[in-house]
Design an enzyme around this catalytic site. Structure first.
Site, PDB file in Angstrom:
ATOM      1  N   PRO A   1       0.926  -1.063  -0.228  1.00  0.00           N
ATOM      2  CA  PRO A   1       0.000  -0.085   0.391  1.00  0.00           C
ATOM      3  C   PRO A   1       0.886   1.088   0.261  1.00  0.00           C
ATOM      4  O   PRO A   1       0.553   2.424   0.003  1.00  0.00           O
ATOM      5  CB  PRO A   1      -0.677  -0.098   1.651  1.00  0.00           C
ATOM      6  CG  PRO A   1      -0.344  -1.216   2.020  1.00  0.00           C
ATOM      7  CD  PRO A   1       1.231  -2.199   1.031  1.00  0.00           C
TER       8      PRO A   1
ATOM      9  N   ASP B   1     -11.767   2.105 -24.081  1.00  0.00           N
ATOM     10  CA  ASP B   1     -11.992   2.570 -22.326  1.00  0.00           C
ATOM     11  C   ASP B   1     -11.802   3.632 -21.814  1.00  0.00           C
ATOM     12  O   ASP B   1     -10.950   4.752 -22.223  1.00  0.00           O
ATOM     13  CB  ASP B   1     -10.972   1.438 -22.195  1.00  0.00           C
ATOM     14  CG  ASP B   1     -12.100  -0.548 -22.261  1.00  0.00           C
ATOM     15  OD1 ASP B   1     -13.180  -0.447 -22.203  1.00  0.00           O
ATOM     16  OD2 ASP B   1     -10.751  -0.744 -21.717  1.00  0.00           O
TER      17      ASP B   1
ATOM     18  N   GLU C   1       1.810  -8.951   8.731  1.00  0.00           N
ATOM     19  CA  GLU C   1       1.915  -6.725   8.492  1.00  0.00           C
ATOM     20  C   GLU C   1       3.029  -6.312   7.686  1.00  0.00           C
ATOM     21  O   GLU C   1       2.924  -5.359   7.841  1.00  0.00           O
ATOM     22  CB  GLU C   1       2.298  -6.550   9.940  1.00  0.00           C
ATOM     23  CG  GLU C   1       1.698  -6.608  11.024  1.00  0.00           C
ATOM     24  CD  GLU C   1       0.624  -5.510  10.841  1.00  0.00           C
ATOM     25  OE1 GLU C   1       0.477  -4.792  10.516  1.00  0.00           O
ATOM     26  OE2 GLU C   1      -0.644  -6.285  11.258  1.00  0.00           O
TER      27      GLU C   1
ATOM     28  N   ARG D   1      -5.620  -7.654 -20.503  1.00  0.00           N
ATOM     29  CA  ARG D   1      -6.497  -7.561 -21.523  1.00  0.00           C
ATOM     30  C   ARG D   1      -5.572  -5.994 -22.322  1.00  0.00           C
ATOM     31  O   ARG D   1      -6.429  -5.442 -23.185  1.00  0.00           O
ATOM     32  CB  ARG D   1      -7.643  -6.688 -21.340  1.00  0.00           C
ATOM     33  CG  ARG D   1      -7.800  -5.319 -19.980  1.00  0.00           C
ATOM     34  CD  ARG D   1      -8.682  -5.802 -19.243  1.00  0.00           C
ATOM     35  NE  ARG D   1     -10.025  -5.590 -20.371  1.00  0.00           N
ATOM     36  CZ  ARG D   1     -10.088  -4.342 -20.884  1.00  0.00           C
ATOM     37  NH1 ARG D   1      -9.846  -3.428 -21.033  1.00  0.00           N
ATOM     38  NH2 ARG D   1     -11.723  -4.421 -21.301  1.00  0.00           N
TER      39      ARG D   1
END
Ligand SMILES: C[S@@+](CC[C@H](N)C(=O)[O-])C[C@H]1O[C@@H](n2cnc3c(N)ncnc32)[C@H](O)[C@@H]1O
Length: 232
Positions: free
Chosen positions: A89, A169, A116, A154
């Site tokens: 993150p 898109d 963690e 994709r």
């Protein structure tokens, strides 16, 4: 493209890799995906791969030994060096531009964390690029890897039934996609815009462009600002 995934939970990938575009891309030889279980590189009798954090605190941290050994093993499985991606993150936020960049590479190596997270020496020692899929915390890097792989694959030539669909898109031209309609022409009193039934392709393209611009202005003005900044 060869994709290697280092994970403590290879089974998480089974279902998403066994259907739709990702399955077809493997069947057609567009991508080759190899899963390697980090736990197989534990030197502990109980196959331990995590330990308590130095300095105290909650939870367990992934030990560097099994991850380094697993990584060194995986590197040797193919001649192409590839891009190494550490899922965290704390990394750079993933977006369509990054998906496009990664889709041009021959090999991607993903390292998924758990508990963690990683011992800091994994981050500093492996020279990996750190990528986050958004400002929230998942319980593991597996779903994050899957999101990135899906978005990248994709974009590979031959992955989609119709190559043109990725071009329109959302985000590919810095805009959200225009509204789409299919049959029936009228559904619960809601009618398909006349222009889409007109057969006038130039007018339809113009309408779509205007709609894409309008909804981007309304819902994601930040995208337009980014485009301006990129151009200047
Ligand atoms: C519970 S998280 C650890 C979070 C870590 N304690 C922190 O605050 O940075 C466990 C693992 O999930 C993965 N992960 C969690 N959130 C993620 C995100 N937004 N993007 C990519 N990977 C993520 C990473 O691999 C991470 O090592």
């Amino acid at each position: 493209m060869r994709i290697d995934i280092l994970t403590l939970f290879p089974q998480v990938f089974e279902s998403p890799l066994s259907c739709s575009i990702l399955k077809r891309a493997q069947d057609n030889g567009l991508i080759d995906i190899a899963l390697t279980d980090i736990r197989d590189f534990s030197t502990d009798t109980y196959r331990k791969v995590d330990d308590k954090p130095y300095g105290g605190g909650p939870g367990m941290v992934m030990m560097p030994g099994p991850v380094f050994d697993c990584f060194e093993h995986v590197c040797k499985l193919a001649t192409e060096k590839g891009r190494v991606i550490l899922l965290t993150p704390q990394g750079q936020k993933f977006d369509q531009a990054k998906a496009r960049e990664l889709s041009g590479l021959k090999r991607l190596i993903f390292i998924a964390g758990k508990y963690e997270g990683f011992d800091e020496r994994i981050r500093t020692g492996l020279g990996a690029e750190q990528i986050s899929i958004g400002d929230y915390v998942l319980s593991g890097g597996e779903l994050a890897a899957m999101v990135i792989i899906d978005a990248v694959v994709r974009l590979l030539t031959g992955a989609l039934g119709d190559e043109a669909s990725a071009k329109d898109d959302s985000f590919s031209e810095g805009l959200l996609e225009y509204p789409q309609y299919t049959r029936p022409e009228v559904f619960r009193g809601m009618k398909v815009p006349d222009i889409l039934l007109s057969g006038d392709h130039a007018k339809i393209a113009e309408w779509r462009r205007a709609q894409a611009l309008e909804r981007t202005k309304k819902w994601r003005p930040d995208l337009l600002k980014e485009n301006e900044e990129r151009k200047s």
